[in-house]
Write an enzyme that holds these catalytic residues in place. Structure first.
Site, PDB file in Angstrom:
ATOM      1  N   ARG A 229      -4.725 -16.688 -14.582  1.00  0.00           N
ATOM      2  CA  ARG A 229      -5.938 -16.611 -15.403  1.00  0.00           C
ATOM      3  C   ARG A 229      -6.635 -15.262 -15.300  1.00  0.00           C
ATOM      4  NH1 ARG A 229      -6.364 -21.977 -13.609  1.00  0.00           N
ATOM      5  NH2 ARG A 229      -7.706 -21.373 -11.868  1.00  0.00           N
ATOM      6  N   ASP A 250      10.392  -1.987   1.772  1.00  0.00           N
ATOM      7  CA  ASP A 250      10.819  -2.154   3.172  1.00  0.00           C
ATOM      8  C   ASP A 250      11.020  -3.619   3.529  1.00  0.00           C
ATOM      9  OD1 ASP A 250       8.143  -2.844   3.044  1.00  0.00           O
ATOM     10  OD2 ASP A 250       7.628  -1.938   4.962  1.00  0.00           O
ATOM     11  N   GLY A 251      10.641  -4.530   2.629  1.00  0.00           N
ATOM     12  CA  GLY A 251      10.778  -5.955   2.883  1.00  0.00           C
ATOM     13  C   GLY A 251       9.576  -6.574   3.558  1.00  0.00           C
ATOM     14  N   HIS A 253       6.055  -4.887   3.138  1.00  0.00           N
ATOM     15  CA  HIS A 253       4.957  -4.657   2.199  1.00  0.00           C
ATOM     16  C   HIS A 253       5.068  -5.562   0.969  1.00  0.00           C
ATOM     17  CE1 HIS A 253       4.126  -1.106   4.615  1.00  0.00           C
ATOM     18  NE2 HIS A 253       2.988  -0.961   3.951  1.00  0.00           N
ATOM     19  N   ASP A 275       6.023   5.594   1.597  1.00  0.00           N
ATOM     20  CA  ASP A 275       4.703   5.442   2.217  1.00  0.00           C
ATOM     21  C   ASP A 275       4.809   5.665   3.726  1.00  0.00           C
ATOM     22  OD1 ASP A 275       1.950   5.116   2.058  1.00  0.00           O
ATOM     23  OD2 ASP A 275       2.029   2.974   2.430  1.00  0.00           O
TER      24      ASP A 275
END
Length: 380
Positions: A229, A250-251, A253, A275
């Site tokens: 919504r 990276d799995g 984040h 990052d």
């Protein structure tokens, strides 16, 4: 003149058939399916391995223990740039996060004045990614609140000062710009505007994209999640064909299942970022970070209160992870790390005329190497 060298049975992004590549005087001069003369010498059999450009990292906060916002001299820059080159990175945007204004100006000035003078190859600095200080306090993540600034034209001009030519990308929260003057101003300066650390509504995000923003910073992170919504910034980006989406794969984040959603919605507009924080290249452990400390475990960095604040996972490592998780195939994952970041900034993506030493040979999604200056050993 250096003798021509030939690469045979090369797999290239976007081409169905195996190709032959001619290298002369250290550069790629021809690509085709029937180039190699019958009696040619110096032919290297690639055996179907991929040949690609090196990676481009548009969000990297430091490496080898050195955070970019804390630069005091240019001395660390060649060390970091050489390290990244060795990791397969051709170019990068040193990222300066929210910090005291004096520290931002010092870092901007040092990065802008840096000119490589080493004979050793280095990753190219594309320009600074200024991540903050114009962020929404409610989505600041690990950015220190005391250094956040309002998103006004005057504040932006004070932060950029005389250093706007040093800035390549600026991440901001568009809902803070009540005057609607900032985005047009940044675009006039040639700075790529990326939306992030934001609570923007769908309408606010769409207005920012109309005003010239072309990216979002680390999709899913530091923004409201997808909601049926209240679509918000992420939904606006995923459905706007003009917008590039950076993501930390990276799995941690972003869960691999959500990475699949990103890939299926915006695969040709998606690009990987590391990052990475200053401990990149140093391993797990406890490290200083401004006046605080971060703990790195298994490549994930967190503050003492558990706040997720970055990684030490190299950019190209994420290519293999995407394949392992079944998010996309190898060619697609490789594109996200090498081609799409370049396309997001309007950089060249062609292999022709590229120096051979700028190219990577991928023997698998987890194993790559730069072509040596003298070329790979020829087959006998």
């Amino acid at each position: 003149m250096m003798a021509a060298q030939w690469l045979d049975r090369v797999r290239l992004l976007g081409r169905d058939r195996l190709q032959q590549v001619q290298i002369a005087d250290g550069k790629v001069v021809a690509i085709g399916s029937d180039l190699i003369p019958p009696q040619a010498v110096g032919v290297v059999d690639f055996a179907g391995d991929y040949l690609s450009l090196g990676g481009v990292d548009l969000q990297i906060n430091g490496a080898l223990g050195i955070p970019f916002p804390e630069l005091k001299t240019t001395e660390p820059l060649p060390k970091i740039s050489r390290y990244l080159w060795q990791q397969g990175i051709d170019a990068y945007a040193p990222t300066i996060v929210t910090a005291p204004l004096g520290a931002i100006h010092t870092a901007l000035g040092l990065i802008h004045q840096y000119v490589p003078n080493s004979l050793e190859p280095e990753a190219e600095i594309l320009g600074v990614h200024l991540e903050g200080p114009f962020l929404n306090p409610h989505k600041r993540g690990a950015h220190p609140q005391e250094y956040l600034q309002p998103l006004t034209l005057e504040a932006v001009q004070a932060v950029l000062a005389t250093f706007s030519p040093a800035v390549c990308i600026l991440t901001l929260a568009p809902e803070l710009d009540t005057s609607h003057q900032v985005l047009p101003y940044l675009r006039e300066l040639g700075i790529t505007v990326s939306l992030g650390h934001s609570m923007a509504t769908l309408a606010q995000a769409q207005a920012a994209f109309e005003a010239g923003a072309t990216m979002i910073t680390h999709a899913f992170n530091a923004m409201p999640p997808l909601h049926h919504r209240e679509p918000g910034l992420l939904a606006a980006a995923l459905t706007d064909q003009r917008v590039w989406c950076g993501v930390i794969a990276d799995g941690v984040h972003v869960h691999p299942q959500m990475l699949r959603i990103l890939w299926q919605c915006a695969g040709d507009r998606l690009f990987l970022v590391s990052d990475a924080l200053a401990p990149l290249g140093l391993g797990d452990g406890l490290y200083p970070w401004d006046e605080r400390h971060i703990e790195v475990k298994n490549g994930t960095a967190r503050l003492a209160d558990g706040t997720l604040c970055g990684t030490t996972v190299p950019l190209l490592t994420m290519v293999g992870r995407l394949v392992d998780w079944g998010v996309c195939n190898f060619e697609a994952a490789l594109t996200l790390a090498t081609v799409n970041p370049r396309r997001a900034l309007g950089l060249r993506t062609e292999l022709l005329q590229q120096p051979a030493t700028h190219l990577l040979r991928w023997r698998s999604p987890d194993h790559y190497e730069r072509l040596p200056a003298t070329g790979p050993p020829a087959r006998r």
